[in-house]
Design a protein around this motif. Structure first.
Motif, PDB file in Angstrom:
ATOM      1  N   SER A  70      11.457   0.959   1.976  1.00 47.03           N
ATOM      2  CA  SER A  70      10.094   0.393   1.956  1.00 47.03           C
ATOM      3  C   SER A  70       9.175   1.284   1.132  1.00 47.03           C
ATOM      4  O   SER A  70       9.508   2.452   0.865  1.00 47.03           O
ATOM      5  N   ALA A  71       8.029   0.733   0.779  1.00 48.45           N
ATOM      6  CA  ALA A  71       7.023   1.540   0.080  1.00 48.45           C
ATOM      7  C   ALA A  71       6.522   2.655   0.987  1.00 48.45           C
ATOM      8  O   ALA A  71       6.210   3.754   0.524  1.00 48.45           O
ATOM      9  N   THR A  72       6.461   2.376   2.267  1.00 50.96           N
ATOM     10  CA  THR A  72       6.045   3.406   3.226  1.00 50.96           C
ATOM     11  C   THR A  72       7.000   4.596   3.128  1.00 50.96           C
ATOM     12  O   THR A  72       6.573   5.750   3.071  1.00 50.96           O
ATOM     13  N   ASN A  75       6.457   6.452  -0.252  1.00 48.41           N
ATOM     14  CA  ASN A  75       5.251   7.286  -0.254  1.00 48.41           C
ATOM     15  C   ASN A  75       5.419   8.518   0.639  1.00 48.41           C
ATOM     16  O   ASN A  75       4.996   9.618   0.279  1.00 48.41           O
ATOM     17  N   HIS A 104      -3.424   3.874   0.726  1.00 53.74           N
ATOM     18  CA  HIS A 104      -2.836   3.102   1.834  1.00 53.74           C
ATOM     19  C   HIS A 104      -2.579   4.037   3.026  1.00 53.74           C
ATOM     20  O   HIS A 104      -2.298   5.231   2.830  1.00 53.74           O
ATOM     21  N   CYS A 106      -0.067   4.697   4.686  1.00 60.21           N
ATOM     22  CA  CYS A 106       1.175   5.504   4.675  1.00 60.21           C
ATOM     23  C   CYS A 106       1.020   6.771   3.833  1.00 60.21           C
ATOM     24  O   CYS A 106       1.736   7.751   4.066  1.00 60.21           O
ATOM     25  N   ASN A 155      -4.930  -1.992  -2.705  1.00 62.28           N
ATOM     26  CA  ASN A 155      -4.443  -3.176  -1.994  1.00 62.28           C
ATOM     27  C   ASN A 155      -5.581  -3.962  -1.370  1.00 62.28           C
ATOM     28  O   ASN A 155      -5.459  -5.149  -1.115  1.00 62.28           O
ATOM     29  N   ASP A 180       0.913   5.303  -6.224  1.00 58.76           N
ATOM     30  CA  ASP A 180       1.411   4.189  -5.419  1.00 58.76           C
ATOM     31  C   ASP A 180       1.091   2.916  -6.208  1.00 58.76           C
ATOM     32  O   ASP A 180      -0.060   2.487  -6.291  1.00 58.76           O
ATOM     33  N   VAL A 182       2.373  -0.127  -5.701  1.00 58.83           N
ATOM     34  CA  VAL A 182       2.878  -1.291  -4.959  1.00 58.83           C
ATOM     35  C   VAL A 182       2.177  -2.582  -5.375  1.00 58.83           C
ATOM     36  O   VAL A 182       2.812  -3.622  -5.527  1.00 58.83           O
ATOM     37  N   GLN A 183       0.865  -2.517  -5.589  1.00 55.62           N
ATOM     38  CA  GLN A 183       0.129  -3.751  -5.886  1.00 55.62           C
ATOM     39  C   GLN A 183       0.095  -4.090  -7.373  1.00 55.62           C
ATOM     40  O   GLN A 183      -0.304  -5.193  -7.731  1.00 55.62           O
ATOM     41  N   HIS A 205       8.932  -6.658  -1.931  1.00 55.28           N
ATOM     42  CA  HIS A 205       8.383  -7.835  -1.251  1.00 55.28           C
ATOM     43  C   HIS A 205       6.957  -8.192  -1.660  1.00 55.28           C
ATOM     44  O   HIS A 205       6.401  -9.196  -1.225  1.00 55.28           O
ATOM     45  N   LYS A 206       6.356  -7.368  -2.543  1.00 52.19           N
ATOM     46  CA  LYS A 206       5.031  -7.713  -3.077  1.00 52.19           C
ATOM     47  C   LYS A 206       5.161  -8.425  -4.413  1.00 52.19           C
ATOM     48  O   LYS A 206       4.166  -8.756  -5.046  1.00 52.19           O
TER      49      LYS A 206
HETATM   50  C1  LIG Z   1      -0.696  -0.085  -1.905  1.00 47.59           C
HETATM   51  C2  LIG Z   1       0.320  -0.169  -0.810  1.00 47.59           C
HETATM   52  N1  LIG Z   1       1.063   0.902  -0.524  1.00 47.59           N
HETATM   53  C3  LIG Z   1       1.999   0.877   0.431  1.00 47.59           C
HETATM   54  C4  LIG Z   1       2.212  -0.248   1.196  1.00 47.59           C
HETATM   55  C5  LIG Z   1       3.246  -0.219   2.281  1.00 47.59           C
HETATM   56  O1  LIG Z   1       4.221  -1.182   2.092  1.00 47.59           O
HETATM   57  P1  LIG Z   1       5.322  -1.476   3.230  1.00 47.59           P
HETATM   58  O2  LIG Z   1       4.568  -1.784   4.488  1.00 47.59           O
HETATM   59  O3  LIG Z   1       6.064  -2.634   2.695  1.00 47.59           O
HETATM   60  O4  LIG Z   1       6.135  -0.252   3.392  1.00 47.59           O
HETATM   61  C6  LIG Z   1       1.442  -1.390   0.944  1.00 47.59           C
HETATM   62  C7  LIG Z   1       1.587  -2.610   1.777  1.00 47.59           C
HETATM   63  O5  LIG Z   1       0.663  -3.358   1.992  1.00 47.59           O
HETATM   64  C8  LIG Z   1       0.480  -1.349  -0.094  1.00 47.59           C
HETATM   65  O6  LIG Z   1      -0.276  -2.414  -0.377  1.00 47.59           O
END
Ligand SMILES: Cc1ncc(COP(=O)(O)O)c(C=O)c1O
Length: 391
Positions: A70-72, A75, A104, A106, A155, A180, A182-183, A205-206
């Protein structure tokens, strides 16, 4: 009832082309990449191919990508892995991490954990649009600094940060730069070499891929302590049997994003701007985030005297799925720290709405939102006890 999904920043549906690409890896090519037999070697071949596709999207080398769950996790690994390794290698001389105040949770929580382990943490402020000032990064770096972590795009408010400038400052100072992404990954171009990025987080998944798979780009030469220990997969940086089916899906999703990116960004920006223009006609509505330096799919607005949660429930009753700008803690509803960081008052932050568009969003859906939203906000404003208190 019409169902309209406008919460693509939370998660996306898996594209049917992605499902089709990953399907054989559940039933036929299901081998363990560490096995020497042909099942394992075939899985390994597709793992390598997928790694190449994903690396190409950000101009990285395939051996620089580590797959995580996961991104969590990515990070956490970036922050904790760099911090622990560098403190140990420098015999305790380096112990300082810099993050922005709109990261975020995390990232924020990883930094808090590091603080409990004796690290010093600096949180950089942002301006009214959510932008980090690169000069603040420069000023915050000391001889003790290990890593700077500033997200590519928010995000919540969609603001795109000046990562190229920050990357340059970090490289000149000999400090690691993590972003990060992710977005932004798959939505806007990223070049880790050009922008001096040492570590980057992205998640499947994003971007219309499956859940449970993400990546951490670690530039060749960056030293990092693994968080998971075990069988030594992913160059010893992330032990666990590799999830090939999900990785093949992630790569297919990246390939589609790469091919469709510029056209899709234009299409979404147009829909976004139409929506913003019309939403701002609602009395008291205010746009959060940067008007221009913004993700093509993000809208974040605040309405006076309205609780974001009530708005979400009312919209849901009309079949529209959006999100509030507020982070919900388990016991109490707290205003979003991101919105507070850009200067909103707590009551303004409570009345915020995040609308995030995506691949399957149509103009018809936006028109439906624009028909429903003014009515709902009018009703909620009329009912608001906060408004009556002011009169
Ligand atoms: C910018 C950003 N970083 C990290 C995350 C964490 O992603 P995940 O909950 O899929 O690990 C998200 C999820 O919303 C995010 O938007």
């Amino acid at each position: 009832m019409k169902k309209v999904y406008l919460d693509y920043a939370a998660t996306t549906p898996v594209d049917k082309r992605v499902v089709k690409a990953s399907e054989p890896f559940y039933t036929e090519n299901f081998g363990n990449t560490m096995s020497l037999h042909s099942f394992g070697q075939e899985a390994k071949f597709y793992l390598d191919q997928s790694r190449q596709t994903l690396a190409d999207l950000i101009n990285a080398e395939p051996n620089e990508l580590v797959f995580t769950g996961s991104a969590t996790e990515s990070n956490n690994t970036a922050l904790k892995g760099c911090a622990l390794r560098e403190r140990s290698e420098s015999k305790g001389k380096k112990n300082h991490i810099i993050i922005s105040s709109i990261e975020h949770p995390c990232v924020v929580e990883s930094a808090k954990w590091l603080k409990r382990q004796g690290f010093e943490i600096t949180k950089l402020p942002v301006d009214e649009f959510g932008l980090v000032n690169p000069e603040d990064v420069k000023k915050a770096i000391t001889e003790k600094t290990i890593l700077v972590s500033v997200m590519h795009a928010s995000n919540e408010i969609g603001t795109i940060e000046p990562i190229a400038e920050i990357g340059k400052i970090c490289r000149q100072a000999g400090v690691y730069f993590h972003t990060d992404a992710v977005q932004s990954f798959g939505k806007i171009p990223i070049d880790v070499k050009r922008d001096n990025i040492d570590l980057l987080t992205a998640s499947s998944h994003k971007m219309y891929g499956p859940k449970g798979i993400a990546l951490l780009y670690i530039r060749d030469g960056v030293k990092i302590e693994p968080i998971l220990h075990g069988g030594g997969q992913e160059n010893g940086l992330r032990s666990s049997t590799v999830n090939v089916a999900a990785i093949v899906g992630f790569a297919k999703a990246a390939d589609i994003c790469k091919k469709e990116m510029s056209k899709e960004a234009k299409r979404l920006s147009k829909l976004r701007d139409k929506a913003i223009k019309n939403i701002l006609k609602i009395k008291g509505a205010k746009l959060n985030g940067h008007p221009k330096k913004r993700l093509p799919n993000n809208i974040n607005v605040s309405f006076p005297y309205i609780e974001g949660e009530s708005l979400i429930i009312q919209l849901d009753m009309h079949g529209i799925a959006c999100s509030t700008g507020s982070a919900c803690s388990s016991i109490k509803l707290e205003p979003s720290y991101v919105l507070l960081a850009i200067g909103l008052k707590p009551e303004e932050a409570h009345g915020s709405l995040r609308i995030s568009l995506g691949r399957f969003t149509t103009e018809k859906e936006i028109n439906y939102l624009l028909k429903v939203l003014p009515k709902i906000t009018k009703q909620l404003m009329a009912m608001s006890p906060f408004k009556n208190n002011e009169n």
